[in-house]
Enzyme design. Structure first.
Site, PDB file in Angstrom:
ATOM      1  N   SER A 126       0.834  -1.210   0.000  1.00  0.00           N
ATOM      2  CA  SER A 126       0.000   0.000   0.000  1.00  0.00           C
ATOM      3  C   SER A 126       0.867   1.258   0.000  1.00  0.00           C
ATOM      4  O   SER A 126       0.627   2.186  -0.780  1.00  0.00           O
ATOM      5  CB  SER A 126      -0.957  -0.002   1.191  1.00  0.00           C
ATOM      6  N   ASP A 170       6.046   2.907   7.021  1.00  0.00           N
ATOM      7  CA  ASP A 170       6.052   2.360   5.668  1.00  0.00           C
ATOM      8  C   ASP A 170       6.286   3.449   4.624  1.00  0.00           C
ATOM      9  O   ASP A 170       7.096   3.298   3.715  1.00  0.00           O
ATOM     10  CB  ASP A 170       4.720   1.654   5.372  1.00  0.00           C
TER      11      ASP A 170
HETATM   12  C1  GLA Z   1       1.734  -1.662   9.256  1.00  0.00           C
HETATM   13  C2  GLA Z   1       1.599  -0.143   9.362  1.00  0.00           C
HETATM   14  C3  GLA Z   1       2.875   0.480   9.948  1.00  0.00           C
HETATM   15  C4  GLA Z   1       3.302  -0.224  11.239  1.00  0.00           C
HETATM   16  C5  GLA Z   1       3.295  -1.737  11.058  1.00  0.00           C
HETATM   17  C6  GLA Z   1       3.540  -2.456  12.349  1.00  0.00           C
HETATM   18  O1  GLA Z   1       2.704  -1.997   8.313  1.00  0.00           O
HETATM   19  O2  GLA Z   1       1.342   0.429   8.120  1.00  0.00           O
HETATM   20  O3  GLA Z   1       2.684   1.849  10.164  1.00  0.00           O
HETATM   21  O4  GLA Z   1       2.503   0.173  12.308  1.00  0.00           O
HETATM   22  O5  GLA Z   1       2.076  -2.220  10.506  1.00  0.00           O
HETATM   23  O6  GLA Z   1       4.803  -2.153  12.845  1.00  0.00           O
END
Ligand code: GLA
Length: 387
Positions: A126, A170
């Site tokens: 995403s 991310d």
């Molecule tokens: C997902 C979310 C991130 C983070 C991870 C867990 O990837 O998008 O922001 O919180 O989970 O670490």
């Protein structure tokens, strides 16, 4: 990589009959620091050689035309009709919606994208989608936003359209990633320190459970709320600003009753994981890979027992990894409830380890898991290549 880029470019030319601009937007790994990005913690992610290629061009109209090769689906709608839609469309439109909120001049565009990042694998497809669209538009429309601003815009897009209240990890890793480097990202200040990934003689191997339990989105937001509840009590009682001001879980014990067992456990994990990640970064700098790996196993235990975001498939893979001396560290990676484990494995044993673990997993669950040896690469950027 090159073939996928060429395929995306060719599809664009066929559909729109012109030369596109090309971009690559990577997925990410996270070595350690899970579920703490939205808790003012530290995380250690890097961008990887699995991601999405984009072919894009402005089209001098008020329309967005966007085609996903992998889903074989497209959207075509006027900029004035941007709204929430299902699946991948939400990420594309979510980003455009955030640009619109900044009152930047709206321009229609054509886009074709496709990649090799497993969806639901916990590698953040995403953020890769958001990053490619935002980087491309920023460049084509000359918005002059910085990479950090684009990362924050991507995060807002995810909050507002797909409605996942994610942290910044991310999108930040996607924009700021650097070859053979992991980012010690301070999620409170949204700034980072580069740490060279010196793991000579070791491979980073992801094992994809191929399961994705559908609770993932709702449980994620739920965890966030539980942490907020716990933090409000700690702020009041301990006069702290954030979880990183708690230096030992013992400090929270007097408030366990008021928090309730579940919230206390969530907060305990967060406090421990923040401390663990800081320690892990020091170990990595000192080339202590074994010490680092030990902490990865501890993170998995915490995610399983205290934060409760694991599942039987992930636990099975981590147990098998733990029994193998050639595996230095392993844990579930990303949001949890399925997706991948991340394993640091001695290079000479990587192939035999993968064979062993895939077979054991197949015997147990009758599912063919996938494995990916990943390299850490630069963040989202423009691609130049000759056919
Ligand atoms: C997902 C979310 C991130 C983070 C991870 C867990 O990837 O998008 O922001 O919180 O989970 O670490």
């Amino acid at each position: 990589m090159k073939e996928t880029a060429a395929k995306v470019k060719a599809a664009f030319k066929e559909k729109f009959n012109e030369e596109p601009h090309l971009y690559y937007s990577p997925g990410r790994i996270n070595l350690i620091g899970e579920h703490v990005d939205y808790n003012d913690g530290f995380v250690l992610p890097g961008a990887i050689d699995k991601g999405i290629f984009f072919a894009m061009a402005l089209n001098n109209s008020d329309k967005i035309n966007c085609y996903s090769i992998d889903f074989d689906e497209h959207i075509s709608l006027p900029l004035s009709a941007i709204q929430k839609m299902e699946s991948w469309k939400n990420y594309v439109l979510g980003v455009v919606n955030e640009f619109q909120k900044l009152e930047l001049p709206d321009e229609g565009f054509n886009c074709v994208f496709g990649g090799n990042i497993p969806i639901g694998g916990g590698m953040s497809s995403s953020a890769a989608l958001e990053g490619g669209i935002s980087f491309g538009l920023n460049e084509l429309c000359n918005f002059k936003m910085s990479r950090k601003e684009l990362a924050l815009l991507g995060q807002r897009a995810e909050h507002n359209f797909p409605a996942v209240k994610c942290g910044i990890m991310d999108q930040y890793a996607n924009m700021m990633g650097k070859e053979e480097t992991v980012l010690l990202l301070d999620c409170k200040n949204v700034s980072h320190e580069d740490i060279p990934l010196h793991i000579n003689g070791h491979e980073i191997i992801l094992i994809n459970t191929k399961v994705h339990h559908s609770l993932a989105g709702s449980e994620y937001n739920q965890r966030r709320k539980e942490c907020e509840k716990g933090l409000a009590i700690l702020k009041r009682e301990l006069k702290i600003n954030s979880f990183r001001d708690v230096h030992d879980v013992i400090e929270m014990l007097p408030y366990k009753n008021e928090m309730g067992e579940k919230v206390f456990n969530r907060c305990s994990f967060v406090v421990e994981e923040i401390l663990r990640t800081k320690k892990a970064a020091e170990l990595l700098k000192a080339n202590d890979i074994s010490g680092f790996g030990e902490l990865m196993f501890q993170t998995h235990d915490g995610l399983k027992d205290l934060y409760e975001v694991s599942c039987k498939e992930l636990d099975f893979l981590v147990n098998i990894a733990c029994e193998n001396k050639e595996v230095i560290g392993a844990r579930l990676m990303g949001g949890g409830f399925g997706g991948c484990t991340i394993n640091i494995v001695k290079e000479e044993s990587a192939t035999s380890f993968v064979e062993k673990i895939l077979k054991a997993y197949k015997d147990e669950f009758n599912i063919e898991a996938e494995n990916y040896k990943v390299k850490v690469v630069n963040g989202t950027g423009k691609l130049f290549f000759e056919e």
